[in-house]
Write a protein that holds these residues in place. Structure first.
Motif, short mmCIF file in Angstrom:
data_model
loop_
_atom_site.label_atom_id
_atom_site.label_comp_id
_atom_site.label_asym_id
_atom_site.label_seq_id
_atom_site.Cartn_x
_atom_site.Cartn_y
_atom_site.Cartn_z
N ASP A 172 0.90 -1.02 -0.09
CA ASP A 172 0.04 -0.03 0.01
C ASP A 172 1.07 1.13 -0.01
N ALA A 173 0.60 2.18 0.96
CA ALA A 173 1.27 3.41 0.93
C ALA A 173 2.47 3.49 1.87
N TYR A 174 2.88 2.40 2.36
CA TYR A 174 3.90 2.26 3.32
C TYR A 174 5.41 2.82 2.77
N ASP A 175 5.42 2.71 1.59
CA ASP A 175 6.85 2.92 1.06
C ASP A 175 6.90 4.55 1.04
N ARG A 176 5.87 5.16 1.15
CA ARG A 176 6.26 6.73 1.07
C ARG A 176 5.91 7.41 2.09
N VAL A 177 5.73 6.76 3.40
CA VAL A 177 5.78 7.54 4.46
C VAL A 177 6.89 7.45 5.52
N GLU A 178 7.19 8.26 6.41
CA GLU A 178 8.33 8.07 7.24
C GLU A 178 7.95 7.58 8.50
N PHE A 179 8.47 6.36 8.86
CA PHE A 179 8.09 6.24 10.42
C PHE A 179 9.41 5.32 10.74
N ASP A 180 9.39 5.28 12.23
CA ASP A 180 10.54 4.24 12.67
C ASP A 180 10.02 3.14 13.28
N GLU A 181 10.77 2.14 13.21
CA GLU A 181 10.48 0.78 13.84
C GLU A 181 11.00 0.88 15.25
N VAL A 182 10.09 0.67 16.31
CA VAL A 182 10.28 0.73 17.70
C VAL A 182 10.87 -0.73 18.21
N ILE A 183 12.18 -0.44 18.50
CA ILE A 183 12.96 -1.78 19.10
C ILE A 183 13.56 -1.39 20.46
N GLU A 184 13.15 -2.16 21.38
CA GLU A 184 13.86 -2.13 22.46
C GLU A 184 14.58 -3.65 22.83
N THR A 185 15.32 -3.52 23.49
CA THR A 185 16.30 -4.72 23.91
C THR A 185 16.06 -5.41 25.27
N ALA A 186 15.42 -4.76 25.95
CA ALA A 186 15.24 -5.54 27.32
C ALA A 186 14.63 -6.90 27.11
N GLY A 187 13.63 -7.06 26.47
CA GLY A 187 12.72 -8.42 26.40
C GLY A 187 11.76 -8.67 27.35
N ASP A 188 11.74 -7.71 28.24
CA ASP A 188 10.85 -8.05 29.49
C ASP A 188 9.36 -7.52 29.30
N SER A 189 8.50 -7.69 30.13
CA SER A 189 7.10 -7.27 29.93
C SER A 189 6.91 -5.59 29.79
N PHE A 190 7.98 -5.05 30.49
CA PHE A 190 7.77 -3.58 30.29
C PHE A 190 8.51 -3.16 28.93
N ALA A 191 9.41 -3.83 28.39
CA ALA A 191 9.79 -3.59 27.28
C ALA A 191 8.71 -3.59 26.20
N ARG A 192 7.92 -5.01 26.26
CA ARG A 192 6.91 -5.06 25.53
C ARG A 192 5.87 -3.82 25.44
N TYR A 193 5.75 -3.31 26.87
CA TYR A 193 4.56 -2.46 26.91
C TYR A 193 5.20 -1.06 26.40
N ILE A 194 6.37 -0.74 26.46
CA ILE A 194 6.71 0.41 26.04
C ILE A 194 6.70 0.49 24.33
N VAL A 195 7.00 -0.59 23.82
CA VAL A 195 7.05 -0.88 22.36
C VAL A 195 5.60 -0.51 21.99
N ARG A 196 4.68 -0.88 22.56
CA ARG A 196 3.55 -0.63 21.85
C ARG A 196 3.09 0.82 22.17
#
Lengths: 166, 358, 378
Positions: C249-273
């Motif tokens: 679709d139109a994702y190739d023409r918008v700018e957005f970041d892919e959110v990556i955290e490294t901790a791997g715990d529940s809090f990191a999953r929460y922050i990613v969302r």
């Protein structure tokens, strides 16, 4: 790695594989006996296809085909599809759950829907359907249970309660 | 002005004039009992509705507003429903204890009403060891909870009751130390002395740092003692259980439910008495003019205002914080609150001896 | 006060080492769906978790073998009902790829906006449900206040609030509502003001942090091996956003970041969302003012027939990578269809991350895995 490089590498290791590039990705067709070694090769260096994202089975009425889609996290454009043909009457194949842990659940689902036996699977039993469903429906057809089994996604599955036909 | 003090005085004079002393005393006791029970019922009604309305407003919704104008008869409707429910007793439960447990909890709540001063000279029993009496009697409620858990003959109820019991017993310590702070400053265990000593200002303002610390500790400890969020794992989060009152239904459950809210009222009343001056209006030192104006507001209004303010704070906690895990809860008490309370007691003793308070 | 109902097994039914076996579910209040976990405990510690699935199995894959190519798309709305537009987009894209259908620009942009709105709505519901699992009842209402705005937009444009049948192979079923742009802009404005409330109320809360930090740690190798995708894998450091890897679709023409955290715990999953919600708002802002005029659907026949062959399409739903695999024999119905649902693989990791922890931690881990059971059971 490009498709050509992959083909060369694999032909060197598993000579019996055949290729099919008509679809979107490279399809590799191997014998069921050579499948596990090919999977191990793909998982190791240098290809490192460590992400198995789809494991399923297709019932062509003469045989069953296992289909594995995988990719490598370090090179997301490299997607490979491995296919294996299995005998309909006695489908057995080696499990890959020791290589990719995601296969545990997927193989259980394929087992319960198609009846494919996975050798050395840590815990092969029905995942979604209950044993009671499987047995209760076939109680009236004793001979059938022995020979056919309750494998819903096969094409010759009889559906006495008419749950699926529209 | 018509004050509660004058009503009681006139009633007492009239009764002693009309009847012989023994009968007058008996009639007085009966009147007090009736008033207590009425207070309980009314408080129960009001607090349950208050909780639901406060919860609703914090959660951007309206709360009960159909039953009666503004929903004021909601609790009456709920109580009626609970009375009409079938009161099931499990088969292999210990019937005597099973039936007794809610009454033990209610009894403790009623006993604790005795030393509380609702207004000037309006106290049921001004015992000379008032604070000690309160601490001792409030510990008895643990027996009711453990009884309920054991008599249900349900492994999970028992575990819930044990957890609840452990929680209550641990937090009693902190609450006790917080209360002791005020006793040290006042020099007396008697409730009327404590309130009288706040004539020139509430202890919260007079006894600066140690009393503020003690107040915060007290609020945390009583939230845990009454099994309220964020310490309500025993009744809301069914880790292994659904709480000690799982097997109760109908009227007995209503009694537990009511007793919980009465307990909240009582601990807030005690907190208001000790830290915020009870029925004493807000006086600031020797500003006689200001103090005189403050005296125009009746003392019962002061008392109820302070108590309901603390109740509102405790309800506010419930809808803001998530729950603590059981090990975090006990950790909090034994590793943090208890050392702080001990240190605080030391501090307040030094301050009291040196006279470094207002 | 809620209790999660339990069917307590016979207490003489102890495991081999005298462990206790309890059931959690299948009825949960307001979260997850019908998931039945058989938990083996040793005291307070979890030794093994076994999920029993199938309570909402509807044999979708077999059923789709009788449905035409126009009909089967909307079955996917009922699978992961919180990402219904995204699932429908996956099916539509597959058919467009297989039949070489041209999709007009207007349809692409609107589809992207709807996908991102759906993603935000799904994360809103997840925040509410997860906070409620942990005992904080209030964020549920705040989250639904924002979600109501999104469902109102959907109701105006698509006609339904949850299972929106709007996306067809070739574009959209009908044109967007005239209020669409204004309402979406109003929503974006309100969301940006209110997202700080979540930060204050939930993220910054000490109790919440102590219940989710260090709980349910998932390493990157395990995430890849177990096939986890979406925020679960991104919180462990694995970069797997399908919108970046294979843009559609139109994702190739918008700018957005892919959110990556490294901790791997529940809090990191929460922050990613939470951060993903912000990124979705960013995408919507870039697109909402520039919806191109034109057709809203490409030219297609009424009865669609895919050529003989195999097709696979991957999209990024709110939960992870959703894949549709069709084997076609040239007819009007698929010969074999397989839905690779993200929840299926995410669930398999639950046993691994919860082993050895307490039951309170199980609630936090399960909440942050964001499982929607109809997606798993199909």
């Amino acid at each position: 790695m490009t498709n050509e490089a992959i083909k060369e590498y694999i032909t060197a290791k598993a000579p019996t594989a055949t290729y099919d590039e008509t679809g979107e990705w490279l399809n590799i067709l191997v014998e069921s006996t050579h499948f596990k070694s090919l999977a191990t090769i793909l998982n190791g260096q240098p290809m490192q296809m460590n992400f198995l994202f789809c494991l399923t089975c297709v019932d062509y009425t003469t045989h069953l085909t296992m289909v594995y889609h995988m990719t490598a996290t370090k090179d997301r454009n490299m997607n490979i599809v491995i296919k294996t043909n299995l005998d309909r009457a006695n489908p057995i194949i080696e499990t890959v759950s020791d290589i990719w842990r995601t296969a545990e659940f997927h193989e259980r689902e394929v087992f319960e829907m198609f009846g494919v036996q996975f050798a050395n699977h840590p815990d092969l039993r029905r995942l979604i359907l209950e044993e009671e469903t499987a047995i209760a429906v076939d109680e009236t057809k004793e001979a059938v249970v022995e020979t056919k089994g309750y494998w819903p996604l096969r094409k010759d599955f009889e559906d006495p309660i008419n749950m699926i036909k529209l | 002005m018509l004050s509660l003090e004058s009503i009681t005085k006139t009633t007492q004079d009239w009764l002693f004039a009309k009847f012989s002393p023994e009968i007058a005393l008996t009639i007085e006791c009966v009147i007090v009992i009736l008033l207590c029970i009425t207070l309980f019922a009314v408080l129960g009604l009001v607090l349950v509705l208050l909780e639901r309305k406060v919860a609703a407003r914090i959660q951007i919704r309206l709360g009960p507003n159909r039953v009666g104008p503004g929903g004021i008869f909601q609790t009456a409707a709920d109580t009626l429903k609970l009375i009409m429910k079938e009161g099931l007793t499990p088969d292999s439960a210990d019937k005597f204890l099973f039936n007794l447990a809610p009454f033990v909890v209610m009894m403790v709540a009623m006993l604790l009403l005795a030393p509380i001063a609702f207004a000037k000279n309006f106290q049921i029993w001004d015992i000379n060891i008032g604070v000690l009496y309160i601490s001792a009697v409030s510990s008895l409620s643990v027996i009711g909870i453990l009884m309920a858990g054991w008599a249900s003959n349900n492994k999970y109820s028992l575990l819930g009751a044990m957890r609840s019991g452990a929680q209550i017993v641990s937090y009693e310590l902190s609450a006790g130390f917080a209360v002791l702070t005020i006793v040290v400053l006042t020099g007396s265990l008697r409730i009327s002395d404590i309130v009288a000593s706040q004539e020139n200002g509430w202890w919260l303002f007079k006894g600066h740092i140690p009393v503020v610390i003690a107040f915060v500790l007290y609020i945390i400890a009583v939230t845990a003692e009454t099994n309220r969020a964020p310490f309500d794992l025993a009744e809301a989060e069914s880790e292994l259980t659904a709480g000690f009152h799982t097997e109760y239904s109908g009227m007995r459950f209503a009694l537990f439910f009511l007793a919980e809210y009465i307990n909240i009222f009582i601990v807030c009343a005690i907190g208001a008495t000790l830290f915020l001056g009870g029925w004493m209006p807000l006086h600031i030192g020797h500003w006689d003019g200001f103090n005189h104006i403050m005296d125009y507001i009746p003392s019962s209004v002061w008392f109820m205002g302070k108590t309901f303010f603390l109740i509102f704070v405790i309800m506010w906690f419930r809808w803001t914080f998530p729950r603590l895990r059981v090990d975090q809860l006990l950790n909090l008490e034994w590793k943090y609150l208890l050392p702080i309370s001990l240190f605080n007691l030391l501090l307040v003793t030094v301050i009291a001896i040196m006279g470094w308070h207002f | 006060m809620y209790n999660q109902t339990e069917i307590i097994k016979d207490t003489t039914d102890l495991g081999p080492d005298g462990e206790l076996v309890i059931n959690i579910g299948p009825q949960h209040p307001a979260t997850h769906g019908v998931l039945h976990l058989v938990v083996t405990l040793n005291g307070e510690t979890i030794k093994k978790i076994e999920p029993h699935l199938g309570y909402i199995h509807r044999s979708i894959e077999k059923m789709c073998e009788r449905l035409s190519y126009r009909q089967f798309i909307y079955v996917t709305s009922r699978m992961d009902y919180l990402s219904s537009h995204i699932n429908n987009t996956a099916c539509a894209l597959l058919i467009e790829k297989g039949m070489q259908i041209e999709v007009p620009e207007r349809a692409k942009v609107v589809r992207t906006i709807l996908n991102e709105l759906t993603r935000i709505a799904s994360h809103e519901l997840w925040i509410g449900a997860m906070a409620m699992d942990l005992g904080a009842f209030t964020p549920f209402f705040y989250a639904f206040r924002e979600r109501e705005l999104i469902t109102d937009i959907m109701e105006d444009t698509c006609g339904a609030r949850l299972t929106m049948n709007y996306i067809v192979p070739g574009g959209l079923m009908y044109d967007i509502h005239p209020n669409f742009q204004t309402k979406v802009k109003a929503f974006v404005k309100q969301f940006k003001e209110k997202v700080t409330e979540y930060e204050d109320l939930v993220t910054g809360n000490v109790i919440f942090q102590s219940r989710t930090k260090g709980v349910g740690v998932l390493t990157a190798e395990d995430a890849i091996s177990y096939g986890c995708t979406g925020p679960v894998a991104r919180a462990s450091g694995v970069s797997c956003d399908m919108r970046k890897i294979a843009p559609y679709d139109a994702y190739d023409r918008v700018e957005f970041d892919e959110v990556i955290e490294t901790a791997g715990d529940s809090f990191a999953r929460y922050i990613v969302r939470i951060k993903e919600m912000n990124q979705s708002i960013r995408i919507i802002e870039q697109l909402i003012d520039n919806i191109p005029e034109g057709e809203f659907v490409g030219k297609t026949k009424n009865v669609l027939k895919l050529n003989k062959g195999e097709f696979y399409q991957r999209v990024e739903t709110a939960r992870g990578e959703f894949g549709v695999y069709i084997v076609s024999e040239g007819g009007t119905t698929p010969y074999r269809i397989k839905f690779r649902s993200p929840g299926f693989s995410n669930l398999s990791v639950l046993d691994h991350i919860a082993k050895g922890s307490k039951i309170g931690d199980l609630m936090a881990s399960m909440g942050t895995l964001d499982l929607v059971i109809p997606d798993i059971d199909r």
